[in-house]
Design a protein around this motif. Structure first.
Motif, PDB file in Angstrom:
ATOM      1  N   ARG A   5       0.834  -1.213   0.000  1.00  0.00           N
ATOM      2  CA  ARG A   5       0.000   0.000   0.000  1.00  0.00           C
ATOM      3  C   ARG A   5       0.863   1.255   0.000  1.00  0.00           C
ATOM      4  O   ARG A   5       0.502   2.266  -0.611  1.00  0.00           O
TER       5      ARG A   5
ATOM      6  N   GLY B 224       1.922   1.798  -3.459  1.00  0.00           N
ATOM      7  CA  GLY B 224       0.784   2.328  -4.212  1.00  0.00           C
ATOM      8  C   GLY B 224       0.595   3.812  -3.973  1.00  0.00           C
ATOM      9  O   GLY B 224       0.434   4.598  -4.921  1.00  0.00           O
ATOM     10  N   TYR B 225       0.637   4.218  -2.708  1.00  0.00           N
ATOM     11  CA  TYR B 225       0.442   5.638  -2.383  1.00  0.00           C
ATOM     12  C   TYR B 225       1.578   6.498  -2.941  1.00  0.00           C
ATOM     13  O   TYR B 225       1.366   7.632  -3.352  1.00  0.00           O
TER      14      TYR B 225
ATOM     15  N   LYS C 153       3.205   5.872  -5.659  1.00  0.00           N
ATOM     16  CA  LYS C 153       2.918   5.981  -7.089  1.00  0.00           C
ATOM     17  C   LYS C 153       1.872   7.088  -7.312  1.00  0.00           C
ATOM     18  O   LYS C 153       1.977   7.900  -8.226  1.00  0.00           O
ATOM     19  N   MET C 154       0.857   7.094  -6.444  1.00  0.00           N
ATOM     20  CA  MET C 154      -0.216   8.093  -6.576  1.00  0.00           C
ATOM     21  C   MET C 154       0.306   9.501  -6.280  1.00  0.00           C
ATOM     22  O   MET C 154      -0.055  10.467  -6.952  1.00  0.00           O
TER      23      MET C 154
ATOM     24  N   THR D 201      -2.875   6.465 -13.751  1.00  0.00           N
ATOM     25  CA  THR D 201      -2.163   5.864 -12.610  1.00  0.00           C
ATOM     26  C   THR D 201      -2.970   6.045 -11.328  1.00  0.00           C
ATOM     27  O   THR D 201      -3.130   5.109 -10.535  1.00  0.00           O
TER      28      THR D 201
ATOM     29  N   THR E 292      -6.239   3.806 -11.488  1.00  0.00           N
ATOM     30  CA  THR E 292      -5.949   2.374 -11.399  1.00  0.00           C
ATOM     31  C   THR E 292      -5.450   2.006 -10.012  1.00  0.00           C
ATOM     32  O   THR E 292      -5.890   1.019  -9.418  1.00  0.00           O
ATOM     33  N   THR E 293      -4.511   2.792  -9.497  1.00  0.00           N
ATOM     34  CA  THR E 293      -3.912   2.461  -8.203  1.00  0.00           C
ATOM     35  C   THR E 293      -4.933   2.589  -7.082  1.00  0.00           C
ATOM     36  O   THR E 293      -4.920   1.798  -6.133  1.00  0.00           O
TER      37      THR E 293
ATOM     38  N   GLU F  75      -6.727  -0.477  -6.219  1.00  0.00           N
ATOM     39  CA  GLU F  75      -5.973  -1.574  -5.596  1.00  0.00           C
ATOM     40  C   GLU F  75      -5.761  -1.348  -4.102  1.00  0.00           C
ATOM     41  O   GLU F  75      -5.403  -2.274  -3.378  1.00  0.00           O
ATOM     42  N   GLN F  76      -5.962  -0.130  -3.627  1.00  0.00           N
ATOM     43  CA  GLN F  76      -5.587   0.200  -2.246  1.00  0.00           C
ATOM     44  C   GLN F  76      -6.494  -0.405  -1.164  1.00  0.00           C
ATOM     45  O   GLN F  76      -5.969  -0.876  -0.159  1.00  0.00           O
TER      46      GLN F  76
ATOM     47  N   THR G 188     -11.039   9.783  -8.428  1.00  0.00           N
ATOM     48  CA  THR G 188      -9.966   9.527  -9.400  1.00  0.00           C
ATOM     49  C   THR G 188     -10.546   9.047 -10.735  1.00  0.00           C
ATOM     50  O   THR G 188     -10.000   9.366 -11.792  1.00  0.00           O
TER      51      THR G 188
END
Lengths: 164, 230
Positions: free
Chosen positions: A45, A48-49, A51-52, A79, A82-83, A86-87, A127
């Motif tokens: 996670r 992921g964050y 990346k965000m 991005t 999509t991300t 997944e979180q 998002t």
């Protein structure tokens, strides 16, 4: 020349490889099949964050410039969208600050799960909307939606993330 | 010995801090406090502006360290370790004799605080917040991860600066209580009482050079705040 010693080293390395293989097999057997382990969830996670955060930075840089590049903005919005999806599954029970792993996630996530899940739903919605609007190409509209999305990030962080 | 004025009691006063040094000092105190507050409140627009103010002060102070009044110049107050040790020994032995400006230890304290301040400002220029929403004016030149590292350094160096400020205040209290020497008044009005056998040279601070410094600091800060995109 020293054959006995060379043999010994090989012997030890074979032995240690076997021990390592056995340990790994044991870990794999013990691990539950579906839910990620607390440490794995935290690592995933956070990645992921990050990346965000990077995507949000890239998007805001374009919006600040005189000639925003649409392809960069669409890439960043994709991005983010999509991300974000997944979180939510990366916050299994036990992956809070009690797990003995380094995390800024506050215990409230698990004690007030409904509110947290609602915030996550909002993040996915905002998002998604951002991606649609960015595809449209209207810079003023993108700017407004980027701001709304950012407010969702910081709103949830104020509530559920340790301020460091 | 250029003495400015003589009070009713017959005590003579000499100027030891020029106006730019004193303005720099108290504006820095105010802006540091405001920066801390705005940072804590996540008022990032104010925090950035306050940081630009500190950047301008810093540029001016470095410039003034070369062309300012006598006691403002680095060449005057940067002394070697031997001078610092000798000064510490003279304090321990007494009686206390005031230095005509920064003493050899105070000079190092000033340099250390300026260097720490510069490190904090530079890190802040590249810093990015955790959401990628707020950033310093030069964050466009670095990646998100590098910007996050800069933000962490920015926060860590601030704590370092707080420790140095605490030391600074403690030293001033030591002079006030133990040595019965008030350092606060002179930093406000610029003058210190002197006796006849305590010669204090004139400051010779040039107002036109100060004006030039303000212009230089303003232009440099503006260019950096624009991220060098003019």
């Amino acid at each position: 020349m020293n054959p006995p010693r060379a043999f010994k080293i090989t012997h030890i390395s074979v032995l240690s490889t076997m021990v390592a293989a056995l340990t790994m097999a044991g870990t794999l057997a013990a691990a539950p099949a579906a839910a990620p382990s607390p440490q794995a969830a935290v690592t995933a996670r956070q990645a992921g964050y990050k990346k965000m955060g990077g995507a949000m930075k890239a998007l805001n840089e374009q919006l600040k410039s005189d000639a925003p590049a649409k392809d960069v903005m669409v890439g960043a919005a994709r991005t983010l969208a999509t991300t974000a999806r997944e979180q939510p599954r990366l916050f299994p029970a036990g992956s809070g600050p009690t797990a003995g792993v380094h995390t800024d996630a506050l215990p409230d996530i698990w004690t007030d799960r409904a509110t947290f899940d609602a915030q996550m739903g909002k993040l996915i919605a905002e998002t998604g909307k951002l991606l649609t609007i960015t595809n449209g190409g209207d810079v003023a509209a993108i700017r407004a939606q980027a701001k709304a999305t950012g407010a969702t990030c910081s709103g949830c962080h104020r509530q559920f993330r340790a301020d460091s | 010995m250029p003495l400015d004025e003589k009070s009713a009691t017959g005590t003579m006063f000499a100027r030891i801090w020029d106006a730019p040094v004193r303005l720099f000092h108290w504006l820095l105190v105010a802006l540091l406090a405001f920066s801390w507050w705005s940072g804590e409140q996540h008022e990032m627009e104010w925090h950035r502006l306050s940081g630009y103010g500190i950047l301008a002060l810093l540029i001016f102070r470095i410039y003034w360290g070369f062309v300012g009044g006598r006691t403002a110049r680095f060449a005057q107050f940067l002394r070697g370790p031997r001078a610092a040790f000798a000064y510490a020994k003279s304090i321990a032995k007494g009686p206390y004799a005031a230095a005509p400006g920064h003493n050899p230890i105070g000079g190092w304290s000033v340099m250390l605080m300026l260097a720490t301040l510069a490190a904090m400002v530079v890190a802040g220029l590249f810093a990015v917040d955790v959401d990628g929403l707020e950033s310093g004016p030069l964050a466009d030149y670095v990646s998100f991860d590098q910007g996050r590292a800069a933000a962490n350094i920015h926060g860590f160096v601030f704590n370092l600066l707080l420790a140095l400020v605490a030391l600074h205040v403690l030293a001033i209290l030591f002079y006030l209580v133990r040595l019965r020497h008030n350092l606060i008044g002179p930093m406000i009005h610029g003058r210190r009482a002197v006796s006849g056998n305590d010669p204090v040279e004139d400051l010779r601070a040039s107002p036109s050079k100060a004006m030039l410094g303000i212009v230089i600091a303003g232009i440099c800060t503006y260019v950096i705040a624009q991220g060098f995109r003019l």
